[in-house]
Design an enzyme around this catalytic site. Structure first.
Site, mmCIF file in Angstrom:
data_model
loop_
_atom_site.group_PDB
_atom_site.id
_atom_site.type_symbol
_atom_site.label_atom_id
_atom_site.label_comp_id
_atom_site.label_asym_id
_atom_site.label_seq_id
_atom_site.Cartn_x
_atom_site.Cartn_y
_atom_site.Cartn_z
ATOM 1 N N GLY A 187 0.663 -1.141 -0.151
ATOM 2 C CA GLY A 187 -0.184 -0.149 0.089
ATOM 3 C C GLY A 187 0.689 1.484 -0.057
ATOM 4 O O GLY A 187 0.174 2.421 0.561
ATOM 5 N N MET A 219 -4.273 -7.072 -7.068
ATOM 6 C CA MET A 219 -3.842 -8.347 -7.834
ATOM 7 C C MET A 219 -4.923 -9.208 -8.372
ATOM 8 O O MET A 219 -4.800 -10.401 -8.666
ATOM 9 C CB MET A 219 -2.989 -9.360 -7.010
ATOM 10 N N HIS A 222 0.631 1.181 -13.207
ATOM 11 C CA HIS A 222 1.291 -0.113 -13.726
ATOM 12 C C HIS A 222 2.991 0.365 -13.607
ATOM 13 O O HIS A 222 3.276 1.400 -14.344
ATOM 14 C CB HIS A 222 1.006 -0.228 -14.923
HETATM 15 C C1 GRF Z 1 3.093 -1.011 -7.547
HETATM 16 O O1 GRF Z 1 4.366 -1.245 -8.364
HETATM 17 C C2 GRF Z 1 1.984 -0.901 -8.934
HETATM 18 O O2 GRF Z 1 2.447 -0.157 -9.755
HETATM 19 C C3 GRF Z 1 1.475 -2.286 -8.907
HETATM 20 O O3 GRF Z 1 1.638 -2.876 -7.704
HETATM 21 C C4 GRF Z 1 2.458 -2.298 -6.915
HETATM 22 C C5 GRF Z 1 2.097 -1.705 -5.701
HETATM 23 O O4 GRF Z 1 2.649 -1.272 -4.700
HETATM 24 N N1 GRF Z 1 0.354 -2.313 -9.820
HETATM 25 P P1 GRF Z 1 2.277 -0.668 -3.543
HETATM 26 O O5 GRF Z 1 1.301 -1.823 -2.827
HETATM 27 O O6 GRF Z 1 1.348 0.348 -3.574
HETATM 28 O O7 GRF Z 1 3.265 -0.218 -2.452
#
Ligand code: GRF
Length: 214
Positions: free
Chosen positions: A15, A96, A115
């Site tokens: 997060g 996810m 992304h």
């Molecule tokens: C990030 O790298 C985002 O681009 C990808 O998943 C990761 C999430 O990271 N979709 P976080 O949970 O926001 O730290």
């Protein structure tokens, strides 16, 4: 004061993108935005802790038995919870699972994702590893609207990050993450200001004057 845009954030893990949005709201960089709720498909997601610490309603909602999508009844619970909190824009931040038509139809052109690559290069999982293995000299981050494909929706913002000679997946991912934290909030701000106009595959960023005229 203008009405604030209420966003809902879906996150499966640590997060940090959620945290950047929370911090930007607190510091006044996202003055027109409020987080209505955060939902996770993972009961142990650090994202839920971050939300609760910031006083934001945070829910774990069982996603169902499949690994990459939400089961239909569970999907309904996600949608209901977002609607109950008045969410107008859904922000995927490390969520996810692939959202299906029913979810997309509940928030038409109102779901964004971040992304860690310059789409359309390296969609899907492990984008930073894919980029390193391919040998590109430049990668980066992309914020896009979500459609039925995997990381295929209209692109809102992108920013490049140089790949260094001695980069590992971790060092590259860290540098890209810093950019993610910046451009995700920028995209949300533009949406809140009514400045994003989808024209086919292209997202036009309107100037303040153009918005006044619409
Ligand atoms: C990030 O790298 C985002 O681009 C990808 O998943 C990761 C999430 O990271 N979709 P976080 O949970 O926001 O730290």
């Amino acid at each position: 004061m203008a009405k604030k845009l209420i966003i809902g954030v879906l996150a499966s893990g640590r997060g940090t993108n959620l945290q950047a949005i929370i911090d930007n709201i607190k510091s006044g960089k996202l003055p027109n935005v409020e987080i209505g709720c955060v939902i996770s498909d993972n009961p142990d997601a650090k994202a839920l802790e971050r939300a609760r610490r910031a006083g934001i309603p945070a829910y774990y909602i069982y996603p169902g038995k499949k690994r990459t999508v939400l089961d239909p009844e569970q999907e309904e619970k996600y949608i209901e919870t977002l609607k109950k909190h008045g969410v107008e824009l859904v922000c995927l931040a490390g969520f996810m699972r692939i959202l299906k038509k029913k979810f997309l139809d509940a928030f038409p052109n109102r779901i964004m994702n971040i992304h860690p690559a310059l789409l359309p290069a390296f969609p899907g999982l492990n984008a930073q590893k894919q980029a390193l293995e391919y040998g590109v000299k430049v990668s980066g981050a992309t914020v896009h609207f979500v459609d039925e494909g995997i990381d295929t929706g209209p692109i809102i913002l992108q920013e490049a990050v140089k790949v260094e000679e001695d980069d590992t997946v971790e060092t590259l991912a860290d540098r890209i993450l810093k950019v993610e934290h910046k451009i995700y909030s920028e995209a949300i701000r533009l949406f809140a200001e009514g400045r994003l106009k989808i024209e086919g595959r292209r997202v036009r960023i309107l100037s303040g004057d153009e918005v006044d005229k619409t």
